[in-house]
Design an enzyme around this catalytic site. Structure first.
Site, PDB file in Angstrom:
ATOM      1  N   GLU A 184       0.800  -1.232   0.000  1.00  0.00           N
ATOM      2  CA  GLU A 184       0.000   0.000   0.000  1.00  0.00           C
ATOM      3  C   GLU A 184       0.830   1.279   0.000  1.00  0.00           C
ATOM      4  OE1 GLU A 184      -2.761  -0.231   3.220  1.00  0.00           O
ATOM      5  OE2 GLU A 184      -3.662  -2.076   2.504  1.00  0.00           O
ATOM      6  N   GLU A 290      -5.919 -11.105  -1.121  1.00  0.00           N
ATOM      7  CA  GLU A 290      -6.708 -10.901   0.099  1.00  0.00           C
ATOM      8  C   GLU A 290      -8.209 -10.912  -0.207  1.00  0.00           C
ATOM      9  OE1 GLU A 290      -5.410  -7.496   2.358  1.00  0.00           O
ATOM     10  OE2 GLU A 290      -3.294  -7.835   1.910  1.00  0.00           O
TER      11      GLU A 290
END
Length: 396
Positions: A184, A290
């Site tokens: 991220e 995920e």
């Protein structure tokens, strides 16, 4: 609420609730350690539901799941029922929390591997590989205090992060199949996230992390991992520019992890496939890292108008089955076999999902995963199986 606002809202939520692990898991719990991952007295009885054909046997790519361990709630060591479905269906594990920065490197001169080592031993004993998550991540609760307060200039920070990455990657060399090297680092709407790492080093820390990880473990696949890159075109554009720069400078990277915290109706399969294709075009691996699909979308106009699903009906279960099937089918259609890093479900049983507390604020239940509260298979398991078997995606 239109899709742009939905995307912006969930992005802000992921930033604000940084304990979600790449928008992904429960908050860090207390630091009590366990030296092994083993069955406990909460073992399931012999009357548990029968299991279908193992998902891992339907493909040659990794089929993974994220698990809690050590002293976390819903940890795998405390439930033989959870162990049963995990070892039956999956051939790869991701630690939801315990391989992140503050767990492995709590102080400058101290690395703590006990809990993560135990999980890796459990995986090895059950014929499973491990995907490491994550070497560098900006989240406030996962950047240890000593690191936040680290003095020095850019050169000092890059040297400190080099030690961090190389020490951990060396410890797990030969023990993990792959790493989320950086998690991220790109902002919603494009550009680099103004994390403490960016403030201290600009974007240099990103490629240096890949260089250092590769120097310490040349056998593990190295991934950049992020959320909303399947839907946010500006975010994807920044990623593409970063990857092209890596290619020009021969920075070692093997693939991109798409977190895929998505909804039943957003984004479209067409959009998802097009995003996968952008990475495939660069001859990099694509990993769904995920995946979860909640029944409710709190940013939709229907939900905000009071249409909240508080019971998992047969109809909703079957619709979720179809959505899981469509997502995995899109992955298989867009990503050639040699570039498939695999598919990982972000959690085992529905109540353990990070979405319950962080997306829905514990106001009501939701059912984002493929096993229910009793670790019984939901129709979504069949949806994944249908995709892997090249069968039509249906809500029947």
């Amino acid at each position: 609420m239109n899709h742009i606002i939905q995307l912006f809202s969930i992005s802000l939520l992921t930033i604000a609730l940084s304990a979600c692990g790449g928008g992904s898991n429960k908050p860090k719990s207390s630091s009590a350690a366990r030296s092994s991952v083993a069955p406990s007295s909460t073992a399931a009885s012999s009357s548990v539901a029968s299991l279908s054909v193992a998902l891992k046997t339907l493909t040659t790519m990794p089929i993974g799941v994220a698990v809690n361990a050590a002293d976390e709630a819903y940890n795998i060591s405390d439930s033989t029922a959870q162990q049963r479905v995990v070892t039956h269906h999956f051939n790869q594990l991701t630690a939801g929390n315990i391989m992140k920065m503050s767990y492995l490197h709590p102080s400058e001169n101290s690395f703590t591997y006990t809990d993560a080592d135990a999980l890796i031993t459990f995986a090895s004993d059950n014929g499973m590989s491990v995907h490491g998550h994550a070497l560098i991540w900006h989240s406030d609760y996962q950047v240890p205090t000593w690191m936040k307060d680290y003095p020095g200039d850019k050169t000092a920070w890059l040297a400190m992060l080099e030690t961090h990455v190389k020490t951990i990657a060396t410890h797990y060399s030969g023990k993990v199949a792959s790493w989320d090297v950086v998690n991220e680092a790109i902002e919603d709407g494009g550009g680099y996230r103004n994390s403490i790492f960016y403030q201290k080093t600009q974007a240099d820390y990103i490629e240096q992390a890949f260089i250092n990880a590769n120097a310490s473990d040349s056998t593990a696949d190295l991934y950049y991992n992020d959320y909303n890159i399947e839907a946010d075109t500006a975010k994807m554009a920044t990623l593409e520019t970063m990857l092209d720069g890596f290619d020009t400078r021969d920075v070692p990277i093997d693939g991109v992890g798409f977190q895929m915290h998505i909804y039943m109706d957003y984004p479209s399969i067409t959009t998802i496939k097009a995003s996968f294709q952008k990475i495939v075009n660069r001859n990099l691996k694509v990993k769904i890292s995920e995946l979860d699909i909640p029944i409710n979308n709190p940013y939709s106009s229907a939900y905000q108008g009071g249409d909240i699903k508080t019971t998992l009906t047969t109809e909703l279960s079957r619709a979720q089955k179809k959505r899981y099937c469509e997502v995995v089918t899109a992955y298989l259609e867009a990503v050639p076999a040699n570039l498939r890093g695999g598919v990982t479900i972000w959690g085992v049983a529905d109540p353990s999902s990070w979405l319950i507390s962080f997306l829905f604020d514990n106001k009501h239940d939701d059912w984002p995963l493929i096993f229910d509260a009793n670790y019984s298979e939901k129709p979504a398991v069949q949806g994944v199986a249908d995709a892997l078997n090249n069968q039509p995606c249906t809500n029947q």
